[in-house]
Each structure stands twice: as C-alpha cells, then as structure tokens.
Design a protein around this motif. Structure first.
Motif, mmCIF file in Angstrom:
data_model
loop_
_atom_site.group_PDB
_atom_site.id
_atom_site.type_symbol
_atom_site.label_atom_id
_atom_site.label_comp_id
_atom_site.label_asym_id
_atom_site.label_seq_id
_atom_site.Cartn_x
_atom_site.Cartn_y
_atom_site.Cartn_z
ATOM 1 N N GLY A 81 3.253 -5.893 -8.702
ATOM 2 C CA GLY A 81 4.600 -6.088 -9.244
ATOM 3 C C GLY A 81 5.651 -6.097 -8.154
ATOM 4 N N GLU A 82 5.482 -5.204 -7.168
ATOM 5 C CA GLU A 82 6.424 -5.177 -6.042
ATOM 6 C C GLU A 82 6.400 -6.486 -5.267
ATOM 7 N N LEU A 83 5.210 -7.036 -5.091
ATOM 8 C CA LEU A 83 5.076 -8.263 -4.318
ATOM 9 C C LEU A 83 5.719 -9.453 -5.019
ATOM 10 N N SER A 84 5.679 -9.462 -6.336
ATOM 11 C CA SER A 84 6.278 -10.588 -7.067
ATOM 12 C C SER A 84 7.739 -10.340 -7.417
ATOM 13 N N MET A 85 8.141 -9.067 -7.423
ATOM 14 C CA MET A 85 9.533 -8.705 -7.737
ATOM 15 C C MET A 85 10.027 -7.716 -6.689
ATOM 16 N N PRO A 86 10.555 -8.200 -5.571
ATOM 17 C CA PRO A 86 10.945 -7.307 -4.462
ATOM 18 C C PRO A 86 11.896 -6.178 -4.850
ATOM 19 N N GLU A 87 12.664 -6.370 -5.922
ATOM 20 C CA GLU A 87 13.602 -5.315 -6.330
ATOM 21 C C GLU A 87 12.903 -4.176 -7.063
ATOM 22 N N TYR A 88 11.650 -4.390 -7.465
ATOM 23 C CA TYR A 88 10.888 -3.397 -8.234
ATOM 24 C C TYR A 88 10.160 -2.448 -7.294
ATOM 25 N N GLU A 89 10.285 -1.152 -7.527
ATOM 26 C CA GLU A 89 9.562 -0.161 -6.736
ATOM 27 C C GLU A 89 8.514 0.504 -7.622
ATOM 28 N N GLY A 90 7.251 0.199 -7.356
ATOM 29 C CA GLY A 90 6.177 0.726 -8.192
ATOM 30 C C GLY A 90 5.378 1.834 -7.545
ATOM 31 N N VAL A 91 5.541 1.988 -6.221
ATOM 32 C CA VAL A 91 4.816 3.012 -5.474
ATOM 33 C C VAL A 91 5.800 3.688 -4.529
ATOM 34 N N ASN A 92 5.755 5.016 -4.470
ATOM 35 C CA ASN A 92 6.654 5.725 -3.567
ATOM 36 C C ASN A 92 5.908 6.832 -2.830
ATOM 37 N N ALA A 93 6.638 7.610 -2.054
ATOM 38 C CA ALA A 93 6.015 8.637 -1.205
ATOM 39 C C ALA A 93 5.261 9.682 -2.023
ATOM 40 N N THR A 94 5.715 9.941 -3.235
ATOM 41 C CA THR A 94 5.027 10.919 -4.096
ATOM 42 C C THR A 94 3.596 10.486 -4.385
ATOM 43 N N HIS A 95 3.399 9.184 -4.579
ATOM 44 C CA HIS A 95 2.060 8.676 -4.870
ATOM 45 C C HIS A 95 1.150 8.811 -3.644
ATOM 46 N N ILE A 96 1.717 8.633 -2.455
ATOM 47 C CA ILE A 96 0.937 8.789 -1.228
ATOM 48 C C ILE A 96 0.535 10.253 -1.049
ATOM 49 N N ILE A 153 7.206 -6.867 1.620
ATOM 50 C CA ILE A 153 6.385 -5.742 1.173
ATOM 51 C C ILE A 153 6.976 -4.451 1.722
ATOM 52 N N ARG A 154 7.035 -3.431 0.889
ATOM 53 C CA ARG A 154 7.602 -2.151 1.302
ATOM 54 C C ARG A 154 6.616 -1.393 2.197
ATOM 55 N N ASN A 155 7.186 -0.598 3.101
ATOM 56 C CA ASN A 155 6.353 0.235 3.967
ATOM 57 C C ASN A 155 5.513 1.211 3.154
ATOM 58 N N THR A 156 6.085 1.714 2.051
ATOM 59 C CA THR A 156 5.344 2.663 1.222
ATOM 60 C C THR A 156 4.104 2.014 0.614
ATOM 61 N N ALA A 157 4.186 0.733 0.286
ATOM 62 C CA ALA A 157 3.025 0.033 -0.275
ATOM 63 C C ALA A 157 1.925 -0.080 0.773
ATOM 64 N N VAL A 158 2.309 -0.412 2.012
ATOM 65 C CA VAL A 158 1.319 -0.519 3.093
ATOM 66 C C VAL A 158 0.690 0.850 3.356
ATOM 67 N N SER A 159 1.505 1.893 3.373
ATOM 68 C CA SER A 159 0.990 3.253 3.603
ATOM 69 C C SER A 159 0.053 3.677 2.477
ATOM 70 N N PHE A 160 0.404 3.315 1.247
ATOM 71 C CA PHE A 160 -0.447 3.661 0.110
ATOM 72 C C PHE A 160 -1.817 3.002 0.238
ATOM 73 N N ILE A 161 -1.834 1.733 0.610
ATOM 74 C CA ILE A 161 -3.107 1.016 0.758
ATOM 75 C C ILE A 161 -3.944 1.651 1.873
ATOM 76 N N ASN A 162 -3.283 2.018 2.972
ATOM 77 C CA ASN A 162 -3.971 2.674 4.082
ATOM 78 C C ASN A 162 -4.592 3.993 3.623
ATOM 79 N N ARG A 163 -3.813 4.799 2.922
ATOM 80 C CA ARG A 163 -4.313 6.096 2.462
ATOM 81 C C ARG A 163 -5.400 5.936 1.400
ATOM 82 N N LEU A 164 -5.293 4.880 0.605
ATOM 83 C CA LEU A 164 -6.296 4.639 -0.426
ATOM 84 C C LEU A 164 -7.665 4.342 0.199
ATOM 85 N N SER A 165 -7.682 3.656 1.329
ATOM 86 C CA SER A 165 -8.971 3.389 1.981
ATOM 87 C C SER A 165 -9.618 4.706 2.425
ATOM 88 N N ASP A 166 -8.787 5.660 2.876
ATOM 89 C CA ASP A 166 -9.309 6.991 3.218
ATOM 90 C C ASP A 166 -9.836 7.690 1.966
#
Length: 198
Positions: A81-96, A153-166
């Motif tokens: 959703g974030e990728l298709s709607m840049p104004e939408y924030e679906g993932v934040n630091a709390t999720h990480i 793409i937001r930095n938080t989204a990239v960080s979330f994907i990185n942490r998800l691989s861990d």
C-alpha cells in the motif's frame, strides 16, 4: 472496495503501464513493481508457511508464532500500500521493534549457533528458508529503489524488510524439531576428495 474489485480485468494495462493511486500511470518495468512483486511473492510464501503449520498441528510451536505470521502478512500488504500510495504509512518503527522482540524471544529458546546452517530440514523449515531468501531479494530491490527514487519507499519499510529476513532465519531454527530433523550444519570437509568426473 468491494465494488472496486468486482471488475478483475480492465485492459488498461495492456500497453505495459499500470495505474497508481493518484491516477498517474507508470511502466510495469519500473523497479517499483519489482519491489511490489517481491513483497507479494514473499507474502505468498508466508501463506505457505501458515498452511504447513496447520498441517503440522502435532508440532508444539508457540501460538504467538502462528499469530505473528498473520500480523506479518498484513504488514507486508501494508508495504504494498505504501508503494502504491506514498502518502500512506502502513509500517512504522513500532512494527520493527515488535519483530526484534519476537526474534529475541525465539532466539532465547535456541542453542547457540556455532556454524552456518544449510537451508534444509522439514518442509516447514525449508519453506521458511525460501521465504527468507525471497525476503532478501525484496530488500535488495527496495534498497535499489530507494537509491533511484528516495521518495518512492520509506526507510522504515526497508528496515522492516531487513529485520523480517532475520526473523525468518530465526523462525526456521525455532521451528526445527530436533526429535524429527536436526539442523544441518555446513561442513567445510564434506567436499574434500570430491571428484566431479565420477
């Protein structure tokens, strides 16, 4: 949303472009869609992990783990959703932070890892490793997209994907049942004397 999704094909993408939430159209060859596709593929692999968990009901895996998979699937959808709607924030630091807490909780139950492990084991564990490798690919594409277009793409989204691989790596270890299949460690000696001509 229901009415929006009632018409599955529109023919508008036959020219190789697709519509964004703001009404603009961009090429399907844009790297943005590589990231979207990888996230979608990853989400599908998580779905397979959930299906495999349901088949292995006899295996004692924490209820929180199963519930965590559901949350992760929703968060991955949010990243789409974030990728298709840049104004939408679906993932934040709390999720990480939530992922990190999950990693620490699972890791606390595991023996120390003294060597590399091979991506194998039960079907469930192997599926988690497949998801992990797809997640790493999604991260690589996300980093490339951020380099190309920082606002895409937001930095938080990239960080979330990185942490998800861990998370997926630790989850594969967490779901290994030593009574059935042990972890397979990389052995530097296994290829000594190997002759490919034989």
């Amino acid at each position: 949303m229901g009415n929006r999704l009632s018409k599955i094909y529109t023919r508008t993408g036959d020219d190789g472009s697709t519509g964004m939430a703001d009404g603009s159209r961009i090429s399907k060859a844009d790297n943005l869609f590589n990231v979207m596709g990888d996230i979608d593929e990853l989400n599908s692999h998580i779905g397979l992990v959930r299906a495999q968990l349901q088949r292995n009901k006899g295996q004692s895996i924490a209820k929180e783990f199963s519930e965590g998979l559901i949350i992760i699937q929703h968060l991955l959808f949010n990243i789409g959703g974030e990728l298709s709607m840049p104004e939408y924030e679906g993932v934040n630091a709390t999720h990480i932070e939530w992922l990190e807490q999950q990693i620490d909780t699972m890791n606390a139950t595991l023996p120390p890892l003294k060597d590399f492990i091979l991506p194998t084991g039960s079907v469930l564990v192997s599926q988690l490793h497949v998801a992990r490798s797809v997640c790493r690919r999604a991260e690589r594409q996300a980093v490339l997209l951020r380099q190309q277009r920082p606002t895409a793409i937001r930095n938080t989204a990239v960080s979330f994907i990185n942490r998800l691989s861990d998370w997926l790596f630790v989850a594969a270890r967490f779901c290994t049942d030593p009574k059935q299949v042990s972890e397979v460690l990389w052995d530097s000696q296994v290829l000594k004397g190997f002759d490919a001509k034989k």
